[in-house]
Design a protein around this motif. Structure first.
Motif, short mmCIF file in Angstrom:
data_model
loop_
_atom_site.label_atom_id
_atom_site.label_comp_id
_atom_site.label_asym_id
_atom_site.label_seq_id
_atom_site.Cartn_x
_atom_site.Cartn_y
_atom_site.Cartn_z
N LYS A 19 32.76 -10.93 -66.97
CA LYS A 19 31.48 -10.65 -66.30
C LYS A 19 30.60 -9.76 -67.19
N ILE B 265 26.11 -12.17 -61.35
CA ILE B 265 25.80 -11.06 -62.25
C ILE B 265 24.43 -10.45 -61.96
N ALA C 137 27.07 -10.84 -68.75
CA ALA C 137 25.89 -10.01 -68.47
C ALA C 137 25.18 -9.65 -69.78
#
Length: 83
Positions: A6, A45, A10
């Motif tokens: 993640k 996200i 991002a």
């Protein structure tokens, strides 16, 4: 230092938005296509980045996402790590 999936996604999203900052608001579909990422994953996200104040968003036909500050203003390492 190990960065989560993640976190990597991002970062890729933020870099993509910085590279296309002059294009105005950018859809998740466009970011996902350019980065080879899942749009559904990017949707998870966005709230995290939005909560930190890193993103500016708009809805509608020309809606999408852009960085809240210009890329040149993200000059300190802590801008990305303090959130």
């Amino acid at each position: 230092m190990k960065i989560s999936t993640k976190g990597r996604y991002a970062l890729r999203m933020v870099i993509d938005l910085a590279e296309h900052a002059d294009d105005g608001f950018i859809s998740l579909k466009d970011i996902a296509a350019r980065q080879g990422l899942s749009k559904k994953y990017l949707e998870q996200i966005v709230p995290l980045l939005n909560k930190t104040g890193m993103l500016s968003t708009t809805r509608g036909y020309q809606g999408g996402y852009k960085l809240a500050k210009s890329p040149s203003e993200w000059h300190r390492r802590c801008d990305l790590t303090d959130h």
